[in-house]
Design an enzyme around this catalytic site. Structure first.
Site, PDB file in Angstrom:
ATOM      1  N   LYS A 205       0.847  -1.043  -0.046  1.00 14.68           N
ATOM      2  CA  LYS A 205       0.067  -0.045  -0.172  1.00 14.68           C
ATOM      3  C   LYS A 205       0.803   1.256  -0.090  1.00 14.68           C
ATOM      4  O   LYS A 205       0.706   2.212  -0.739  1.00 14.68           O
ATOM      5  CB  LYS A 205      -0.959  -0.173   1.514  1.00 14.68           C
ATOM      6  CG  LYS A 205      -1.791   1.097   1.440  1.00 14.68           C
ATOM      7  CD  LYS A 205      -2.731   1.558   0.485  1.00 14.68           C
ATOM      8  CE  LYS A 205      -3.247   2.986   0.480  1.00 14.68           C
ATOM      9  NZ  LYS A 205      -4.130   3.300  -0.516  1.00 14.68           N
ATOM     10  N   GLY A 254       1.115  19.982 -12.301  1.00 20.43           N
ATOM     11  CA  GLY A 254       0.045  20.917 -11.574  1.00 20.43           C
ATOM     12  C   GLY A 254       0.492  21.573 -10.197  1.00 20.43           C
ATOM     13  O   GLY A 254       1.762  21.995 -10.340  1.00 20.43           O
ATOM     14  N   GLY A 258      -2.369  16.256  -3.062  1.00 20.89           N
ATOM     15  CA  GLY A 258      -3.294  16.364  -1.763  1.00 20.89           C
ATOM     16  C   GLY A 258      -4.274  15.255  -1.240  1.00 20.89           C
ATOM     17  O   GLY A 258      -3.743  14.158  -1.573  1.00 20.89           O
ATOM     18  N   CYS A 261      -4.818  10.978   1.727  1.00 18.84           N
ATOM     19  CA  CYS A 261      -3.691   9.741   1.514  1.00 18.84           C
ATOM     20  C   CYS A 261      -2.177  10.172   1.303  1.00 18.84           C
ATOM     21  O   CYS A 261      -1.367   9.786   2.147  1.00 18.84           O
ATOM     22  CB  CYS A 261      -4.201   8.748   0.693  1.00 18.84           C
ATOM     23  SG  CYS A 261      -6.035   7.890   1.282  1.00 18.84           S
TER      24      CYS A 261
HETATM   25  N1  LIG Z   1     -10.057   7.966   1.491  1.00 19.37           N
HETATM   26  C1  LIG Z   1      -9.210   7.417   0.944  1.00 19.37           C
HETATM   27  O1  LIG Z   1      -9.230   7.630  -0.360  1.00 19.37           O
HETATM   28  C2  LIG Z   1      -8.763   6.190   1.155  1.00 19.37           C
HETATM   29  C3  LIG Z   1      -8.089   5.332   0.002  1.00 19.37           C
HETATM   30  C4  LIG Z   1      -7.351   4.208   0.370  1.00 19.37           C
HETATM   31  C5  LIG Z   1      -6.995   3.909   1.945  1.00 19.37           C
HETATM   32  N2  LIG Z   1      -7.469   4.730   2.777  1.00 19.37           N
HETATM   33  C6  LIG Z   1      -7.401   4.472   4.097  1.00 19.37           C
HETATM   34  O2  LIG Z   1      -8.614   3.901   4.656  1.00 19.37           O
HETATM   35  C7  LIG Z   1      -8.557   4.425   6.172  1.00 19.37           C
HETATM   36  C8  LIG Z   1      -9.770   5.055   6.395  1.00 19.37           C
HETATM   37  O3  LIG Z   1      -9.797   6.253   5.545  1.00 19.37           O
HETATM   38  P1  LIG Z   1     -11.231   6.998   5.335  1.00 19.37           P
HETATM   39  O4  LIG Z   1     -10.736   8.230   4.258  1.00 19.37           O
HETATM   40  O5  LIG Z   1     -12.164   6.383   5.000  1.00 19.37           O
HETATM   41  O6  LIG Z   1     -11.378   7.607   6.698  1.00 19.37           O
HETATM   42  P2  LIG Z   1     -12.581   8.789   7.470  1.00 19.37           P
HETATM   43  O7  LIG Z   1     -11.916   9.568   8.102  1.00 19.37           O
HETATM   44  O8  LIG Z   1     -13.218   9.010   5.889  1.00 19.37           O
HETATM   45  O9  LIG Z   1     -13.409   7.643   8.050  1.00 19.37           O
HETATM   46  C9  LIG Z   1     -13.183   7.069   9.302  1.00 19.37           C
HETATM   47  C10 LIG Z   1     -14.219   6.559  10.025  1.00 19.37           C
HETATM   48  O10 LIG Z   1     -13.962   6.111  11.167  1.00 19.37           O
HETATM   49  C11 LIG Z   1     -14.636   6.231  12.337  1.00 19.37           C
HETATM   50  N3  LIG Z   1     -14.048   5.721  13.402  1.00 19.37           N
HETATM   51  C12 LIG Z   1     -12.893   6.138  14.150  1.00 19.37           C
HETATM   52  N4  LIG Z   1     -12.603   5.162  15.066  1.00 19.37           N
HETATM   53  C13 LIG Z   1     -13.742   4.377  15.232  1.00 19.37           C
HETATM   54  C14 LIG Z   1     -13.956   3.475  16.146  1.00 19.37           C
HETATM   55  N5  LIG Z   1     -13.172   3.107  16.926  1.00 19.37           N
HETATM   56  N6  LIG Z   1     -15.159   2.737  16.004  1.00 19.37           N
HETATM   57  C15 LIG Z   1     -16.015   3.200  15.043  1.00 19.37           C
HETATM   58  N7  LIG Z   1     -15.819   4.041  14.031  1.00 19.37           N
HETATM   59  C16 LIG Z   1     -14.685   4.711  14.409  1.00 19.37           C
HETATM   60  C17 LIG Z   1     -14.648   7.712  12.129  1.00 19.37           C
HETATM   61  O11 LIG Z   1     -15.879   8.275  12.776  1.00 19.37           O
HETATM   62  C18 LIG Z   1     -14.796   8.062  10.483  1.00 19.37           C
HETATM   63  O12 LIG Z   1     -16.105   8.024  10.178  1.00 19.37           O
HETATM   64  C19 LIG Z   1      -7.322   5.202   6.283  1.00 19.37           C
HETATM   65  O13 LIG Z   1      -6.385   4.576   7.000  1.00 19.37           O
HETATM   66  C20 LIG Z   1      -6.901   5.673   5.143  1.00 19.37           C
HETATM   67  O14 LIG Z   1      -5.331   6.112   5.008  1.00 19.37           O
HETATM   68  C21 LIG Z   1      -8.267   5.732   2.486  1.00 19.37           C
END
Ligand SMILES: NC(=O)c1ccc[n+]([C@@H]2O[C@H](COP(=O)([O-])OP(=O)(O)OC[C@H]3O[C@@H](n4cnc5c(N)ncnc54)[C@H](O)[C@@H]3O)[C@@H](O)[C@H]2O)c1
Length: 443
Positions: A205, A254, A258, A261
């Site tokens: 990842k 560009g 940001g 991630c």
């Molecule tokens: N957003 C992306 O594009 C993306 C892509 C690939 C990987 N990721 C990874 O996936 C993970 C999540 O990212 P995201 O963007 O979905 O995050 P996010 O902040 O949008 O969502 C995380 C959610 O988890 C909830 N949460 C936190 N602790 C909790 C708990 N103990 N019990 C229940 N809910 C809980 C929060 O309230 C929040 O709604 C991160 O590690 C991120 O790096 C994100």
């Protein structure tokens, strides 16, 4: 299959919706009561194309539900996904406290053998830590559980599509049965799957995201060279991209990367490398180029406008990329802050992200559309390449502006056409005379 997804953010909600759509029974959990209340009313807490329809459909079919009760959800599931946030600590290391909290709940709800799947982006070695946390928080004897790493590669803005059509599915497992469970779950997607050990999956990842960030920083550094030497980076990228070993994706110069991630994942990789005894200088340079890029853009405006004080500047696009309202580490934030610090007057327009931006910059004005934002301005700066900006009527834009300066932070326009409309064009790495035939070339 009975599944639960802990963390109903971009990753958790999309994962839950897609698995439900594939016929599984999915419980999405979040500790944010407000988020769960909204979802229960069919209101999406995030904007993602196709998400609302998919969620509503699967809720109505009884395959998707929402709760704040993690333990109840875990009890009813054979596979539990962890998709909570892993934001950066000041050290650059990811903060794993949300993962730990999820483990504490899982540990208390181990009523039967379960596969615990980590979808959050976490540094190498976290699989072992998750196992230890669950062991530590479980009250006494408990049924067996397996910890699997299944990193997520979806892109915000096309999250549903990406989850249905991933380039690859990575399954890091130390136990064959656990790996098989995931293979079974993903089988309907008919996409390439790779099974690895847990550590390798965790590194895949970061290695992928850091590589993509490196490609963008590379072309942005090349854009600086193009500006200095009078070449056009879009042509350079095209010439490079036809080489199959390089490829044409992530070669658009560009304002830099940001979002939620890349910035944190690059920082995390640097910090993890350091903790393992390796100084990842390459990634430090990747990060530095990226930090400089928005300021370089603001510098172009400062020079062209002869200073920024009291200049009226329209910002088109606020989200960190198109098709999302996510402002995390958006370049607009850095650019607007720099403009305001130098006394510029900023008005902004974004098709979706303005409500979130208002909370960060209440002092700027927000407009109805691009032309409204440009009215009376000394410059228009395109910061996010939303489709609706690609075909702006340049003559109309020029007519409403005080000075006809266009700063194309995403190189989406043909400089020649912009100039023909009577505008001055400033792109990133495009100081070349745009037509190769404009000057007689030597034989
Ligand atoms: N957003 C992306 O594009 C993306 C892509 C690939 C990987 N990721 C990874 O996936 C993970 C999540 O990212 P995201 O963007 O979905 O995050 P996010 O902040 O949008 O969502 C995380 C959610 O988890 C909830 N949460 C936190 N602790 C909790 C708990 N103990 N019990 C229940 N809910 C809980 C929060 O309230 C929040 O709604 C991160 O590690 C991120 O790096 C994100």
């Amino acid at each position: 299959m009975q599944l639960s997804v802990i963390g109903t953010g971009y990753v958790g909600l999309v994962t839950g919706a897609v698995f439900a759509d594939l016929g599984n029974e999915v419980i999405c959990v979040d500790k944010d009561e407000n988020k769960i209340a909204l979802l229960r009313q069919g209101i999406m807490p995030i904007y993602e194309p196709g998400l609302e329809e998919m969620v509503r459909h699967n809720v109505s079919e009884g395959r998707l539900s929402f709760t704040t009760d993690t333990e109840e959800a875990v009890c009813r599931s054979e596979v539990v996904f962890i998709a909570v946030g892993t934001p950066s600590l000041p050290s650059g290391q990811p903060d794993l406290s949300q993962v730990e909290e999820a483990c504490r709940h899982i540990a208390r709800a181990l009523n039967a053998p379960k596969v615990i799947v980590n979808k959050s982006t976490v540094p190498v070695g976290t699989g072992d830590i998750v196992r230890r946390w669950i062991e530590q928080y479980a009250p006494g004897e408990h049924p067996a559980f397996e910890v699997v790493s299944n990193p997520e590669f979806l892109r915000e803005g096309s999250a549903i599509y990406d989850t249905l059509h991933p380039d690859r599915i990575v399954i890091g497992a130390s136990n064959q049965n656990a790996a098989m469970k995931l293979l079974e779950l993903y089988a309907p997607l008919e996409r390439p799957m790779i099974i690895t050990d847990v550590n390798s999956a965790e590194i895949i990842k970061y290695a992928s995201n850091c590589f993509l960030a490196m490609k963008i920083s590379y072309i942005n550094a090349m854009a600086r060279i193009c500006d200095l030497s009078g070449a056009d980076v879009t042509l350079v990228a095209k010439g490079m991209g036809y080489d199959k070993r390089i490829g044409d994706q992530f070669l658009q110069a560009g304002l830099g990367w940001g979002g939620s991630c890349f910035p944190k994942d690059v920082s995390a990789m640097i910090a993890t490398a350091e903790s393992l005894g390796y100084d990842f200088q390459l990634l430090k340079a990747v990060q530095q180029i990226n930090d400089e890029q928005p300021l370089y853009f603001v510098g172009k405006m400062r020079t062209a406008l002869g200073g920024l004080k009291d200049r009226h500047i329209a910002i088109l696009g606020l989200s960190f990329k198109p098709n999302t309202d996510d402002l995390r580490e958006a370049k607009s934030l850095q650019i607007i802050a720099a403009l305001l610090a130098e006394g510029a007057v900023v008005c902004a327009y974004d098709p979706i992200a303005m409500p979130k931006a208002r909370a960060i910059f209440p002092q700027i004005s927000y407009c109805e559309n691009a032309y409204d934002a440009a009215t009376g301005c000394d410059a228009v700066a395109v910061v996010t390449e939303w489709n609706e900006f690609r075909q702006l009527n340049m003559e109309r834009l020029r007519r409403v502006m005080r000075q006809p300066l266009l700063f194309d932070g995403r190189n989406i326009y043909d400089p020649e056409k912009v100039k023909q409309a009577g505008m001055q064009y400033y792109g990133i790495g495009r100081s070349a005379n745009s037509s190769p035939f404009a000057r007689p070339s030597s034989p």
